[in-house]
Design a protein around this motif. Structure first.
Motif, PDB file in Angstrom:
ATOM      1  N   ALA A   2      -1.888   9.206   6.160  1.00  0.00           N
ATOM      2  CA  ALA A   2      -2.280   8.489   4.948  1.00  0.00           C
ATOM      3  C   ALA A   2      -2.128   9.390   3.726  1.00  0.00           C
ATOM      4  O   ALA A   2      -1.599   8.965   2.697  1.00  0.00           O
ATOM      5  CB  ALA A   2      -3.719   7.988   5.076  1.00  0.00           C
ATOM      6  N   LEU A   3      -2.583  10.633   3.841  1.00  0.00           N
ATOM      7  CA  LEU A   3      -2.460  11.562   2.718  1.00  0.00           C
ATOM      8  C   LEU A   3      -0.996  11.858   2.399  1.00  0.00           C
ATOM      9  O   LEU A   3      -0.599  11.930   1.237  1.00  0.00           O
ATOM     10  CB  LEU A   3      -3.208  12.858   3.021  1.00  0.00           C
ATOM     11  CG  LEU A   3      -4.726  12.772   3.004  1.00  0.00           C
ATOM     12  CD1 LEU A   3      -5.328  14.098   3.437  1.00  0.00           C
ATOM     13  CD2 LEU A   3      -5.223  12.377   1.630  1.00  0.00           C
ATOM     14  N   GLU A   4      -0.189  12.015   3.425  1.00  0.00           N
ATOM     15  CA  GLU A   4       1.234  12.273   3.208  1.00  0.00           C
ATOM     16  C   GLU A   4       1.889  11.114   2.473  1.00  0.00           C
ATOM     17  O   GLU A   4       2.704  11.319   1.567  1.00  0.00           O
ATOM     18  CB  GLU A   4       1.944  12.525   4.543  1.00  0.00           C
ATOM     19  CG  GLU A   4       1.593  13.855   5.175  1.00  0.00           C
ATOM     20  CD  GLU A   4       2.194  14.020   6.563  1.00  0.00           C
ATOM     21  OE1 GLU A   4       2.992  13.157   6.994  1.00  0.00           O
ATOM     22  OE2 GLU A   4       1.848  15.017   7.217  1.00  0.00           O
ATOM     23  N   ALA A   5       1.544   9.893   2.856  1.00  0.00           N
ATOM     24  CA  ALA A   5       2.117   8.714   2.199  1.00  0.00           C
ATOM     25  C   ALA A   5       1.743   8.687   0.722  1.00  0.00           C
ATOM     26  O   ALA A   5       2.586   8.425  -0.134  1.00  0.00           O
ATOM     27  CB  ALA A   5       1.653   7.436   2.899  1.00  0.00           C
ATOM     28  N   LEU A   6       0.496   8.986   0.412  1.00  0.00           N
ATOM     29  CA  LEU A   6       0.068   9.001  -0.983  1.00  0.00           C
ATOM     30  C   LEU A   6       0.756  10.117  -1.758  1.00  0.00           C
ATOM     31  O   LEU A   6       1.158   9.932  -2.906  1.00  0.00           O
ATOM     32  CB  LEU A   6      -1.454   9.145  -1.071  1.00  0.00           C
ATOM     33  CG  LEU A   6      -2.259   7.932  -0.599  1.00  0.00           C
ATOM     34  CD1 LEU A   6      -3.742   8.253  -0.574  1.00  0.00           C
ATOM     35  CD2 LEU A   6      -1.986   6.731  -1.484  1.00  0.00           C
ATOM     36  N   GLU A   7       0.906  11.281  -1.130  1.00  0.00           N
ATOM     37  CA  GLU A   7       1.580  12.401  -1.786  1.00  0.00           C
ATOM     38  C   GLU A   7       3.044  12.088  -2.086  1.00  0.00           C
ATOM     39  O   GLU A   7       3.614  12.597  -3.043  1.00  0.00           O
ATOM     40  CB  GLU A   7       1.481  13.665  -0.928  1.00  0.00           C
ATOM     41  CG  GLU A   7       0.088  14.250  -0.889  1.00  0.00           C
ATOM     42  CD  GLU A   7      -0.041  15.415   0.094  1.00  0.00           C
ATOM     43  OE1 GLU A   7      -1.019  16.149  -0.036  1.00  0.00           O
ATOM     44  OE2 GLU A   7       0.830  15.575   0.975  1.00  0.00           O
ATOM     45  N   GLN A   8       3.644  11.239  -1.281  1.00  0.00           N
ATOM     46  CA  GLN A   8       5.054  10.877  -1.472  1.00  0.00           C
ATOM     47  C   GLN A   8       5.211   9.705  -2.436  1.00  0.00           C
ATOM     48  O   GLN A   8       6.303   9.173  -2.597  1.00  0.00           O
ATOM     49  CB  GLN A   8       5.696  10.560  -0.122  1.00  0.00           C
ATOM     50  CG  GLN A   8       5.776  11.771   0.781  1.00  0.00           C
ATOM     51  CD  GLN A   8       6.269  11.426   2.170  1.00  0.00           C
ATOM     52  OE1 GLN A   8       6.681  10.304   2.449  1.00  0.00           O
ATOM     53  NE2 GLN A   8       6.218  12.397   3.079  1.00  0.00           N
ATOM     54  N   GLY A   9       4.100   9.282  -3.062  1.00  0.00           N
ATOM     55  CA  GLY A   9       4.178   8.246  -4.081  1.00  0.00           C
ATOM     56  C   GLY A   9       4.009   6.825  -3.590  1.00  0.00           C
ATOM     57  O   GLY A   9       4.255   5.883  -4.337  1.00  0.00           O
ATOM     58  N   SER A  10       3.611   6.637  -2.350  1.00  0.00           N
ATOM     59  CA  SER A  10       3.369   5.275  -1.865  1.00  0.00           C
ATOM     60  C   SER A  10       2.249   4.641  -2.673  1.00  0.00           C
ATOM     61  O   SER A  10       1.330   5.331  -3.110  1.00  0.00           O
ATOM     62  CB  SER A  10       2.970   5.292  -0.387  1.00  0.00           C
ATOM     63  OG  SER A  10       4.043   5.692   0.411  1.00  0.00           O
ATOM     64  N   PRO A  11       2.323   3.328  -2.868  1.00  0.00           N
ATOM     65  CA  PRO A  11       1.227   2.677  -3.582  1.00  0.00           C
ATOM     66  C   PRO A  11      -0.071   2.790  -2.787  1.00  0.00           C
ATOM     67  O   PRO A  11      -0.045   2.972  -1.562  1.00  0.00           O
ATOM     68  CB  PRO A  11       1.676   1.218  -3.689  1.00  0.00           C
ATOM     69  CG  PRO A  11       2.775   1.060  -2.696  1.00  0.00           C
ATOM     70  CD  PRO A  11       3.349   2.419  -2.435  1.00  0.00           C
ATOM     71  N   THR A  12      -1.180   2.701  -3.499  1.00  0.00           N
ATOM     72  CA  THR A  12      -2.476   2.755  -2.824  1.00  0.00           C
ATOM     73  C   THR A  12      -2.565   1.628  -1.809  1.00  0.00           C
ATOM     74  O   THR A  12      -2.141   0.513  -2.063  1.00  0.00           O
ATOM     75  CB  THR A  12      -3.612   2.620  -3.856  1.00  0.00           C
ATOM     76  OG1 THR A  12      -3.448   3.644  -4.829  1.00  0.00           O
ATOM     77  CG2 THR A  12      -4.965   2.756  -3.216  1.00  0.00           C
ATOM     78  N   ALA A  13      -3.110   1.940  -0.658  1.00  0.00           N
ATOM     79  CA  ALA A  13      -3.231   0.951   0.412  1.00  0.00           C
ATOM     80  C   ALA A  13      -4.450   1.281   1.258  1.00  0.00           C
ATOM     81  O   ALA A  13      -5.038   2.347   1.126  1.00  0.00           O
ATOM     82  CB  ALA A  13      -1.975   0.959   1.279  1.00  0.00           C
ATOM     83  N   ALA A  14      -4.812   0.370   2.129  1.00  0.00           N
ATOM     84  CA  ALA A  14      -5.891   0.607   3.082  1.00  0.00           C
ATOM     85  C   ALA A  14      -5.268   1.153   4.362  1.00  0.00           C
ATOM     86  O   ALA A  14      -4.257   0.645   4.841  1.00  0.00           O
ATOM     87  CB  ALA A  14      -6.638  -0.685   3.373  1.00  0.00           C
ATOM     88  N   TYR A  15      -5.864   2.216   4.896  1.00  0.00           N
ATOM     89  CA  TYR A  15      -5.373   2.821   6.132  1.00  0.00           C
ATOM     90  C   TYR A  15      -6.499   2.872   7.156  1.00  0.00           C
ATOM     91  O   TYR A  15      -7.635   3.147   6.809  1.00  0.00           O
ATOM     92  CB  TYR A  15      -4.878   4.257   5.880  1.00  0.00           C
ATOM     93  CG  TYR A  15      -3.640   4.332   5.022  1.00  0.00           C
ATOM     94  CD1 TYR A  15      -2.394   4.235   5.604  1.00  0.00           C
ATOM     95  CD2 TYR A  15      -3.740   4.495   3.654  1.00  0.00           C
ATOM     96  CE1 TYR A  15      -1.246   4.308   4.825  1.00  0.00           C
ATOM     97  CE2 TYR A  15      -2.596   4.565   2.864  1.00  0.00           C
ATOM     98  CZ  TYR A  15      -1.360   4.468   3.455  1.00  0.00           C
ATOM     99  OH  TYR A  15      -0.241   4.543   2.688  1.00  0.00           O
ATOM    100  N   ASN A  16      -6.175   2.620   8.396  1.00  0.00           N
ATOM    101  CA  ASN A  16      -7.131   2.760   9.478  1.00  0.00           C
ATOM    102  C   ASN A  16      -7.063   4.210   9.931  1.00  0.00           C
ATOM    103  O   ASN A  16      -6.074   4.652  10.489  1.00  0.00           O
ATOM    104  CB  ASN A  16      -6.774   1.813  10.626  1.00  0.00           C
ATOM    105  CG  ASN A  16      -7.759   1.929  11.772  1.00  0.00           C
ATOM    106  OD1 ASN A  16      -8.606   2.812  11.787  1.00  0.00           O
ATOM    107  ND2 ASN A  16      -7.633   1.048  12.742  1.00  0.00           N
ATOM    108  N   LEU A  17      -8.134   4.949   9.692  1.00  0.00           N
ATOM    109  CA  LEU A  17      -8.155   6.362  10.045  1.00  0.00           C
ATOM    110  C   LEU A  17      -8.987   6.571  11.303  1.00  0.00           C
ATOM    111  O   LEU A  17      -9.950   7.312  11.315  1.00  0.00           O
ATOM    112  CB  LEU A  17      -8.714   7.195   8.880  1.00  0.00           C
ATOM    113  CG  LEU A  17      -7.958   7.033   7.571  1.00  0.00           C
ATOM    114  CD1 LEU A  17      -8.646   7.800   6.467  1.00  0.00           C
ATOM    115  CD2 LEU A  17      -6.518   7.484   7.725  1.00  0.00           C
ATOM    116  N   GLY A  18      -8.625   5.906  12.356  1.00  0.00           N
ATOM    117  CA  GLY A  18      -9.362   5.981  13.599  1.00  0.00           C
ATOM    118  C   GLY A  18      -9.388   7.380  14.177  1.00  0.00           C
ATOM    119  O   GLY A  18      -8.461   8.161  14.017  1.00  0.00           O
ATOM    120  N   SER A  19     -10.485   7.686  14.861  1.00  0.00           N
ATOM    121  CA  SER A  19     -10.648   9.002  15.455  1.00  0.00           C
ATOM    122  C   SER A  19     -10.562   8.957  16.971  1.00  0.00           C
ATOM    123  O   SER A  19     -10.683   9.977  17.625  1.00  0.00           O
ATOM    124  CB  SER A  19     -12.006   9.584  15.045  1.00  0.00           C
ATOM    125  OG  SER A  19     -13.050   8.806  15.606  1.00  0.00           O
TER     126      SER A  19
END
Length: 55
Positions: free
Chosen positions: A2-19
């Protein structure tokens, strides 16, 4: 990812950050209380999963 996508300029989105571990709603509320310092009143329904015990 998710962080990589945001760093690459992807628009804000909801991500499932399951553990890989599930959490009950009550567990999430208790953690939120610790983090915020606020108390969130809860009511457990009789006979619900929180009142069942394994033997």
């Amino acid at each position: 990812m998710a962080l990589e996508a945001l760093e690459q300029g992807s628009p804000t989105a909801a991500y499932n950050l399951g553990s890989g571990r599930g959490y009950s709603v009550l567990e999430v509320i208790r953690v939120a209380e610790k983090v915020t310092g606020k108390r969130y009143p809860t009511v457990l329904a009789p006979g619900g999963p929180a009142t069942r015990r394994c033997r």
